[in-house]
Design an enzyme around this catalytic site. Structure first.
Site, short mmCIF file in Angstrom:
data_model
loop_
_atom_site.label_atom_id
_atom_site.label_comp_id
_atom_site.label_asym_id
_atom_site.label_seq_id
_atom_site.Cartn_x
_atom_site.Cartn_y
_atom_site.Cartn_z
N CYS A 114 0.82 -1.22 0.00
CA CYS A 114 0.00 0.00 0.00
C CYS A 114 0.85 1.27 0.00
CB CYS A 114 -0.94 0.00 1.20
SG CYS A 114 -2.03 -1.43 1.16
N HIS A 259 -3.79 6.77 2.04
CA HIS A 259 -4.10 5.47 1.46
C HIS A 259 -5.53 5.07 1.85
CE1 HIS A 259 -4.00 1.41 0.28
NE2 HIS A 259 -4.09 0.95 1.51
N ASN A 289 -10.12 -1.05 -1.28
CA ASN A 289 -8.68 -0.85 -1.14
C ASN A 289 -7.99 -1.39 -2.39
OD1 ASN A 289 -5.96 -0.92 -0.50
ND2 ASN A 289 -6.23 -1.94 1.48
C1 COA Z 1 -10.78 -5.71 8.71
C2 COA Z 1 -11.53 -4.82 9.69
C3 COA Z 1 -12.54 -3.97 8.93
C4 COA Z 1 -12.27 -5.72 10.66
O1 COA Z 1 -12.93 -4.95 11.63
P1 COA Z 1 -12.88 -5.36 13.17
O2 COA Z 1 -13.79 -4.46 13.87
O3 COA Z 1 -11.44 -5.39 13.58
O4 COA Z 1 -13.53 -6.78 13.15
P2 COA Z 1 -12.93 -8.17 13.66
O5 COA Z 1 -11.85 -8.63 12.74
O6 COA Z 1 -12.60 -8.06 15.11
O7 COA Z 1 -14.17 -9.07 13.46
C5 COA Z 1 -15.35 -8.85 14.19
C6 COA Z 1 -16.34 -9.92 13.80
O8 COA Z 1 -16.76 -9.74 12.44
C7 COA Z 1 -16.56 -10.95 11.72
N1 COA Z 1 -16.24 -10.61 10.32
C8 COA Z 1 -15.02 -10.48 9.75
N2 COA Z 1 -15.16 -10.17 8.47
C9 COA Z 1 -16.48 -10.10 8.21
C10 COA Z 1 -17.23 -9.80 7.07
N3 COA Z 1 -16.66 -9.49 5.88
N4 COA Z 1 -18.57 -9.80 7.18
C11 COA Z 1 -19.18 -10.09 8.34
N5 COA Z 1 -18.51 -10.38 9.46
C12 COA Z 1 -17.18 -10.38 9.39
C13 COA Z 1 -15.45 -11.65 12.43
O9 COA Z 1 -15.48 -13.03 12.16
C14 COA Z 1 -15.75 -11.32 13.88
O10 COA Z 1 -16.75 -12.17 14.32
P3 COA Z 1 -16.73 -12.78 15.83
O11 COA Z 1 -16.82 -11.57 16.71
O12 COA Z 1 -17.90 -13.65 15.84
O13 COA Z 1 -15.41 -13.48 15.93
C15 COA Z 1 -10.56 -3.91 10.46
O14 COA Z 1 -9.82 -4.65 11.38
C16 COA Z 1 -9.61 -3.18 9.55
O15 COA Z 1 -10.01 -2.36 8.76
N6 COA Z 1 -8.31 -3.42 9.69
C17 COA Z 1 -7.31 -2.79 8.86
C18 COA Z 1 -7.39 -3.37 7.51
C19 COA Z 1 -6.41 -2.75 6.59
O16 COA Z 1 -6.12 -1.60 6.70
N7 COA Z 1 -5.90 -3.57 5.66
C20 COA Z 1 -5.06 -3.16 4.65
C21 COA Z 1 -3.87 -2.46 5.13
S1 COA Z 1 -3.19 -1.63 3.88
#
Ligand code: COA
Length: 332
Positions: A114, A259, A289
Site C-alpha cells: 500500500c 491510502h 482498497n
Molecule cells: C478488517 C476490519 C474492517 C475488521 O474490523 P474489526 O472491527 O477489527 O472486526 P474483527 O476482525 O474483530 O471481526 C469482528 C467480527 O466480524 C466478523 N467478520 C469479519 N469479516 C467479516 C465480514 N466481511 N462480514 C461479516 N462479518 C465479518 C469476524 O469473524 C468477527 O466475528 P466474531 O466476533 O464472531 O469473531 C478492520 O480490522 C480493519 O479495517 N483493519 C485494517 C485493515 C487494513 O487496513 N488492511 C489493509 C492495510 S493496507
C-alpha cells in the site's frame, strides 16, 4: 535546483462493479457490516482472466499521456508499484513497457504494497532531481480479485479489496518553490506476517504443496485489528514529521490524500491531525482498497475535480503490509 512536478495523472478501473450485497454469493457478510467497519459500498473487479494489472495500467497511462499532450515514446523510465504482479517474474513494468511499444526504456518494479506509490515517488524524485531521467511514468496497479479466498475464511480480507490502476507522469521543474518538496519512508519488518501471503514462496520447499493449497496458504491473510492500530498511529506520525522538516504545520495543508484501506482509519488520521473533512479526500466508498493504486486514483480524481490549485500544499500518506509507511509533501 531541479524539483519533480506532476505533469499529468490518470486512472482506470475495470467495468465490472460488485456491490456489498453481491459479495453475499460467496461470503456470510452484509452491506451493513462492510459499510460500518470499512466505509466501502462497492469495488471494481476484472473479468477473471480477461484483464491483467498491466492492462489496467496501460489504459490509465493512455489517459495521462493524452492529458499531457505526450507520446509514449517521450517516457524515458517506468516505475511500477504492485503487490499483485501479472506473473511471479519478470515484473509487471516490462509488460507495460511492451504494451506501450517503447522497447529499451528501463522498467523498475516496486514491491511495497500500500506504500508502493510513495516508495516509487521517492525513487522517481531522486532520479529526476539528479537529471538521470526527465519523463518518468509512475504506476500503481493491482488485480486482487483473482487471488482472494472465496471460502468462509476469506471474508475479512475479501470484502476490502478492489482492482484498479493509477498513474502519474513526472518531470523536472526549475521552480524551487514547487513540486515534490520531500518524501519520508519507513518500514518495520517485524510485523511482516500481520498482512501477508505465505505461498507460493521461494523460502519454502516445495514452494507450494497440496497441503498448502488445502490450508489456503496461497491467499492473503491479515490480523485486521493490529493493522488498524498501527495504521492510525504511523500515518499521522509520518505526516507530522514530513511537515516539520519544512517548518510547516497541519494548518498549512490544503489537501491530504491518505491510502484508502478503511474509511474509519482515515477518519481517525484526520481527527488526530486536526484536519477538517474538506481538506481530506476519500474515495474508498467506490473502489475499496486498491493498494498501490489508491493514492494515484484519488490524486487523479482530485486533479480532475479541480481540488488542487497551483501553489496548494498537498500531503500524501500511506500505510500497509511490511509494515511499510510514509508521506510526501508536494507544492502543487
Ligand atoms: C478488517 C476490519 C474492517 C475488521 O474490523 P474489526 O472491527 O477489527 O472486526 P474483527 O476482525 O474483530 O471481526 C469482528 C467480527 O466480524 C466478523 N467478520 C469479519 N469479516 C467479516 C465480514 N466481511 N462480514 C461479516 N462479518 C465479518 C469476524 O469473524 C468477527 O466475528 P466474531 O466476533 O464472531 O469473531 C478492520 O480490522 C480493519 O479495517 N483493519 C485494517 C485493515 C487494513 O487496513 N488492511 C489493509 C492495510 S493496507
Amino acid at each position: 535546483m531541479l524539483r519533480t512536478e506532476f505533469i499529468s495523472t490518470g486512472f482506470h478501473v475495470p467495468e465490472r462493479v460488485l456491490t456489498n450485497d453481491e459479495l453475499r454469493q460467496w461470503w456470510d457478510t452484509s452491506d451493513e457490516w462492510i459499510r460500518e467497519r470499512s466505509g466501502i459500498e462497492q469495488r471494481h473487479w476484472v473479468e477473471p482472466g480477461q484483464e491483467a494489472g498491466s492492462d489496467l495500467a496501460l489504459k490509465a497511462t493512455h489517459i495521462a499521456l493524452e492529458r499531457a499532450g505526450m507520446d509514449a515514446q517521450e517516457i524515458d523510465c517506468i516505475i511500477y508499484a504492485t503487490l499483485s504482479p501479472d506473473y511471479f517474474f519478470p515484473g509487471s513494468g516490462v509488460y507495460l513497457q511492451a504494451k506501450l511499444g517503447i522497447p529499451g526504456v528501463p522498467a523498475l518494479d516496486i514491491r511495497n504494497q500500500c506504500t508502493g506509490f510513495l516508495y516509487g515517488l521517492s525513487v522517481a524524485d531522486a532520479w529526476i532531481r539528479s537529471g538521470q531521467y526527465r519523463r518518468i511514468l509512475l504506476v500503481g496497479a493491482e488485480v486482487h480479485s483473482t487471488g482472494l479466498d472465496f471460502g468462509p475464511g476469506g471474508r475479512d480480507v475479501g470484502v476490502l479489496f478492489g482492482d484498479g490502476a493509477g498513474v502519474a507522469i513526472l518531470g523536472p521543474t526549475a521552480d524551487p518553490g514547487r513540486g515534490v518538496l520531500s518524501t519520508h519512508l519507513y518500514a518495520d519488518g517485524r510485523h511482516a506476517e500481520m498482512l501477508w501471503c505465505e505461498s507460493d514462496a521461494s523460502a519454502r520447499f516445495p514452494r507450494i504443496s497440496h497441503e498448502d493449497l488445502d490450508a489456503g496458504r496461497q491467499y492473503p491473510r491479515m490480523q485486521g485489528r493490529q493493522v488498524f492500530r498501527n495504521a492510525v498511529a504511523r500515518m499521522p506520525e509520518s505526516v507530522q514529521e514530513a511537515l516539520a522538516s519544512h517548518d510547516l504545520t497541519v494548518a498549512d495543508v490544503d489537501l491530504l490524500i491518505a491510502h484508502q484501506a478503511n474509511l474509519r482509519i482515515n477518519e481517525a488520521v484526520a481527527q488526530q491531525l486536526g484536519l477538517d473533512a474538506d481538506r481530506v479526500y476519500n474515495n474508498i466508498q467506490r473502489f475499496g482498497n486498491t493498494t498501490a493504486a489508491t493514492i494515484p486514483i484519488a490524486l487523479d480524481e482530485c486533479v480532475q475535480a479541480g481540488r488542487l490549485k497551483r501553489g496548494d500544499l498537498l500531503v500524501l500518506t500511506g500505510f500497509g503490509s511490511g509494515f511499510t509507511w510514509g508521506s510526501a509533501v508536494i507544492r502543487w
